[in-house]
Motif scaffolding. Structure first.
Motif, PDB file in Angstrom:
ATOM      1  N   MET A  75      47.776  44.978  43.300  1.00 30.21           N
ATOM      2  CA  MET A  75      46.661  44.085  43.021  1.00 30.21           C
ATOM      3  C   MET A  75      45.538  44.854  42.347  1.00 30.21           C
ATOM      4  N   PRO A  76      44.731  44.172  41.520  1.00 26.70           N
ATOM      5  CA  PRO A  76      43.621  44.848  40.863  1.00 26.70           C
ATOM      6  C   PRO A  76      42.603  45.386  41.864  1.00 26.70           C
ATOM      7  N   ARG A  77      41.536  45.959  41.314  1.00 25.89           N
ATOM      8  CA  ARG A  77      40.548  46.678  42.108  1.00 25.89           C
ATOM      9  C   ARG A  77      40.023  45.871  43.287  1.00 25.89           C
ATOM     10  N   GLU A  78      39.865  46.556  44.429  1.00 22.84           N
ATOM     11  CA  GLU A  78      39.497  45.885  45.672  1.00 22.84           C
ATOM     12  C   GLU A  78      38.137  45.210  45.583  1.00 22.84           C
ATOM     13  N   TRP A  79      37.208  45.763  44.775  1.00 24.66           N
ATOM     14  CA  TRP A  79      35.860  45.199  44.738  1.00 24.66           C
ATOM     15  C   TRP A  79      35.805  43.874  43.976  1.00 24.66           C
ATOM     16  N   MET A  80      36.877  43.496  43.317  1.00 21.85           N
ATOM     17  CA  MET A  80      36.869  42.289  42.500  1.00 21.85           C
ATOM     18  C   MET A  80      37.256  41.074  43.347  1.00 21.85           C
ATOM     19  N   PRO A  81      36.468  39.971  43.319  1.00 21.28           N
ATOM     20  CA  PRO A  81      36.833  38.764  44.067  1.00 21.28           C
ATOM     21  C   PRO A  81      38.226  38.275  43.700  1.00 21.28           C
ATOM     22  N   ARG A  82      38.821  37.496  44.618  1.00 21.27           N
ATOM     23  CA  ARG A  82      40.248  37.171  44.526  1.00 21.27           C
ATOM     24  C   ARG A  82      40.623  36.524  43.199  1.00 21.27           C
ATOM     25  N   ARG A  83      39.941  35.458  42.812  1.00 18.99           N
ATOM     26  CA  ARG A  83      40.321  34.774  41.573  1.00 18.99           C
ATOM     27  C   ARG A  83      39.895  35.549  40.338  1.00 18.99           C
ATOM     28  N   TYR A  84      38.862  36.350  40.465  1.00 18.37           N
ATOM     29  CA  TYR A  84      38.505  37.254  39.373  1.00 18.37           C
ATOM     30  C   TYR A  84      39.651  38.221  39.086  1.00 18.37           C
ATOM     31  N   GLN A  85      40.390  38.588  40.137  1.00 14.72           N
ATOM     32  CA  GLN A  85      41.492  39.526  39.954  1.00 14.72           C
ATOM     33  C   GLN A  85      42.519  38.987  38.967  1.00 14.72           C
ATOM     34  N   GLY A  86      42.703  37.670  38.969  1.00 13.49           N
ATOM     35  CA  GLY A  86      43.654  37.066  38.049  1.00 13.49           C
ATOM     36  C   GLY A  86      43.197  37.102  36.606  1.00 13.49           C
ATOM     37  N   LEU A  87      41.933  37.461  36.378  1.00 10.11           N
ATOM     38  CA  LEU A  87      41.391  37.509  35.026  1.00 10.11           C
ATOM     39  C   LEU A  87      41.111  38.934  34.587  1.00 10.11           C
ATOM     40  N   ALA A 102      52.359  38.928  25.410  1.00  6.26           N
ATOM     41  CA  ALA A 102      52.175  40.371  25.547  1.00  6.26           C
ATOM     42  C   ALA A 102      53.118  41.117  24.615  1.00  6.26           C
ATOM     43  N   ALA A 103      54.332  40.596  24.479  1.00  7.65           N
ATOM     44  CA  ALA A 103      55.290  41.229  23.571  1.00  7.65           C
ATOM     45  C   ALA A 103      54.813  41.153  22.126  1.00  7.65           C
ATOM     46  N   ALA A 104      53.981  40.137  21.817  1.00  4.42           N
ATOM     47  CA  ALA A 104      53.428  39.996  20.467  1.00  4.42           C
ATOM     48  C   ALA A 104      52.097  40.722  20.325  1.00  4.42           C
ATOM     49  N   GLY A 105      51.682  41.439  21.369  1.00  2.28           N
ATOM     50  CA  GLY A 105      50.428  42.178  21.314  1.00  2.28           C
ATOM     51  C   GLY A 105      49.199  41.340  21.590  1.00  2.28           C
ATOM     52  N   ILE A 106      49.372  40.174  22.218  1.00  2.00           N
ATOM     53  CA  ILE A 106      48.255  39.264  22.496  1.00  2.00           C
ATOM     54  C   ILE A 106      48.131  39.071  24.003  1.00  2.00           C
ATOM     55  N   ARG A 107      46.933  39.195  24.508  1.00  2.00           N
ATOM     56  CA  ARG A 107      46.679  38.981  25.928  1.00  2.00           C
ATOM     57  C   ARG A 107      45.815  37.736  26.096  1.00  2.00           C
ATOM     58  N   VAL A 108      46.244  36.818  26.962  1.00  2.00           N
ATOM     59  CA  VAL A 108      45.463  35.632  27.321  1.00  2.00           C
ATOM     60  C   VAL A 108      45.303  35.604  28.831  1.00  2.00           C
ATOM     61  N   ALA A 109      44.475  34.704  29.325  1.00  2.00           N
ATOM     62  CA  ALA A 109      44.251  34.610  30.763  1.00  2.00           C
ATOM     63  C   ALA A 109      45.222  33.618  31.390  1.00  2.00           C
ATOM     64  N   PRO A 110      45.808  33.954  32.538  1.00  2.00           N
ATOM     65  CA  PRO A 110      46.669  32.987  33.219  1.00  2.00           C
ATOM     66  C   PRO A 110      45.866  31.774  33.668  1.00  2.00           C
ATOM     67  N   GLY A 111      46.504  30.627  33.718  1.00  2.00           N
ATOM     68  CA  GLY A 111      45.801  29.408  34.101  1.00  2.00           C
ATOM     69  C   GLY A 111      45.624  29.233  35.594  1.00  2.00           C
ATOM     70  N   THR A 112      46.485  29.846  36.399  1.00  2.00           N
ATOM     71  CA  THR A 112      46.478  29.618  37.847  1.00  2.00           C
ATOM     72  C   THR A 112      45.121  29.839  38.510  1.00  2.00           C
ATOM     73  N   PRO A 113      44.372  30.911  38.200  1.00  2.00           N
ATOM     74  CA  PRO A 113      43.088  31.104  38.882  1.00  2.00           C
ATOM     75  C   PRO A 113      42.082  29.978  38.655  1.00  2.00           C
ATOM     76  N   PHE A 114      42.276  29.175  37.613  1.00  2.00           N
ATOM     77  CA  PHE A 114      41.335  28.106  37.289  1.00  2.00           C
ATOM     78  C   PHE A 114      41.643  26.806  38.033  1.00  2.00           C
ATOM     79  N   LEU A 115      42.799  26.745  38.683  1.00  2.00           N
ATOM     80  CA  LEU A 115      43.315  25.473  39.168  1.00  2.00           C
ATOM     81  C   LEU A 115      43.261  25.336  40.686  1.00  2.00           C
TER      82      LEU A 115
END
Length: 441
Positions: free
Chosen positions: A78-90, A395-408
């Motif tokens: 999981m990402p850094r501990e100081w980051m709130p849970r849904r922020y971690q998804g971003l 990601a394979a095309a070199g493009i990063r986007v944000a997952p939708g799950t944290p928004f829902l």
């Protein structure tokens, strides 16, 4: 290691990456699990090591696995501990050729601060810790440009800080808060921190749906938290007609007679939509929050909130026991940016540039069979067949986007990803649209 190979049906780099991604999503591979070596998996699958290596690179670019040199490759923790849970998804800390995941403005379109520094006082001083928190010239300018007549205004350290301060004065543990679904993930993290229950309200291109809003009012909420323009993630903006509808519904509600509306106008100066507020219908129940981060610079950390004096005074009083006030030096910088003709022109040019970039990408996607709503601001909400597969594909095309799950809120929703379209130059719209369309399918 044989169990990993057995889960892989398609033996191309994309097929291998997708299968590993599904194992991580289902929990069959947990954070910290060691993956087979490239050579071992290649042997089990009967493919070349280069094929597996390409898949591993794709998974690493998507943030799913990490390499520890000779120790091997592991499922990313999981990402850094100081980051709130849904922020971690971003978490946009991973490198990508084109990062469309962050939801931040294009730095090249922010107004220049240098010319204003010469006009500032040498010392960042203040005559009293009990002085009024806002400099008069900024306060008067904000009042003159507010979307409705307002009793009181105060400056805050950005929109989220203002919303946090209002919630601290309004809510009790266990209260319900109506939010758009989808909504900005830090809103949900903030509600979690206060022990509040979010109630998602479906929306369309004009904001919360009236029927869904009316039904949600039946849960007796204490607060309605909504975004007025350039909704993050969808780009929708509240129409004046919809704002009036929602205001009337709230005014007549017997189950939410004291609910307060908190409006987040986070992209005001770079938004192409009209300035809207429910305060034109129910002024005594609306706190309007405005941020200047997207338009003038995220690191300025400055915004403002306005509403009934009784509520705003409580926010001011509570802040005096913590940060005290927003730096008057920063307030002077913002006032300069809002009145300097060069800075004003730069922000107006940024607004037009963001609009043209959005329109260009939308047109290219439409040519490829994807009808993205017109929207506003720097973000767009792209429907996909499978969220994780879309992330891996891009990601394979070199493009990063944000997952939708944290928004829902809830599980019974159409998969999406959020795309920061505001940083896609018009000249790159065709290439980016082709990659997005391929990933969507």
């Amino acid at each position: 290691m044989k169990s990993v190979a057995l889960a892989i049906e398609e033996r191309s780099p994309h097929g291998i990456a997708s299968a590993i991604s599904r194992l991580i999503t289902t929990g069959d591979l947990a954070p910290g699990d060691r993956l087979p070596t490239v050579r071992d998996l290649a042997r089990d699958l009967g493919v070349s090591p280069a094929t597996v290596s390409h898949a591993w690179q794709t998974l690493a670019a998507a943030g799913l696995i990490t390499s520890r040199g000779r120790s091997g490759s592991f499922v990313r923790s999981m990402p850094r501990e100081w980051m709130p849970r849904r922020y971690q998804g971003l978490d946009g800390s991973l490198e990508a050729a084109l990062d469309l995941s962050r939801g931040t403005p294009d730095p090249a379109l922010l107004p220049r601060l240098g010319p204003l520094f010469a006009s500032l006082e040498v010392h960042a001083d203040t005559i009293s810790y009990q002085a009024k928190p806002d400099i008069p010239e900024l306060h008067d300018l904000l009042r003159a440009t507010w979307p409705a007549e307002v009793e009181s205004i105060t400056v805050t350290n950005g929109a989220l800080d203002g919303i946090d301060r209002v919630l601290a004065t309004l809510v009790r543990y266990g209260d319900r808060v109506l939010v758009e679904n989808p909504t900005f993930p830090p809103f949900l993290d903030l509600l979690d921190a206060y022990g509040l229950e979010p109630v998602g309200v479906e929306m369309d291109a004009e904001g919360m749906l009236p029927d869904a809003f009316a039904a949600a009012l039946g849960t007796s909420p204490s607060v309605v938290l909504l975004q007025t323009r350039a909704h993050n993630p969808t780009g929708a903006s509240l129409s004046p007609e919809r704002a009036a509808q929602l205001g009337r519904l709230l005014a007549r509600s017997r189950t939410a007679p004291h609910a307060i509306v908190i409006e987040d106008d986070h992209s005001g100066s770079i938004s192409s939509s009209p300035d809207v507020t429910l305060a034109t219908t129910i002024p005594e129940r609306v706190i309007h929050v405005r941020s200047f981060s997207k338009s003038h610079g995220p690191d300025l950390r400055i915004g403002a909130l306005g509403g009934p004096r009784t509520l705003v005074d409580k926010v001011v009083a509570r802040r005096l026991l913590g940060p005290g006030w927003t730096s008057r030096t920063i307030q002077s910088i913002l006032h300069g940016l809002l009145t300097d003709t060069r800075a004003v022109a730069q922000v107006e040019a940024a607004r037009e540039t963001y609009l043209q970039r959005r329109l260009a990408l939308r047109a290219e996607l439409l040519d490829r069979g994807i009808d993205l709503p017109p929207g506003d601001g720097i973000n767009a909400w792209l429907p996909v067949a499978d969220e994780r597969d879309a992330l891996v594909h891009l990601a394979a095309a070199g493009i990063r986007v944000a997952p939708g799950t944290p928004f829902l809120l809830g599980d019974d929703v159409t998969p999406h990803v959020r795309v920061t379209v505001g940083v896609v130059p018009v000249a790159s719209a065709s290439l980016v649209a082709a990659a997005l369309a391929a990933a969507a399918g």
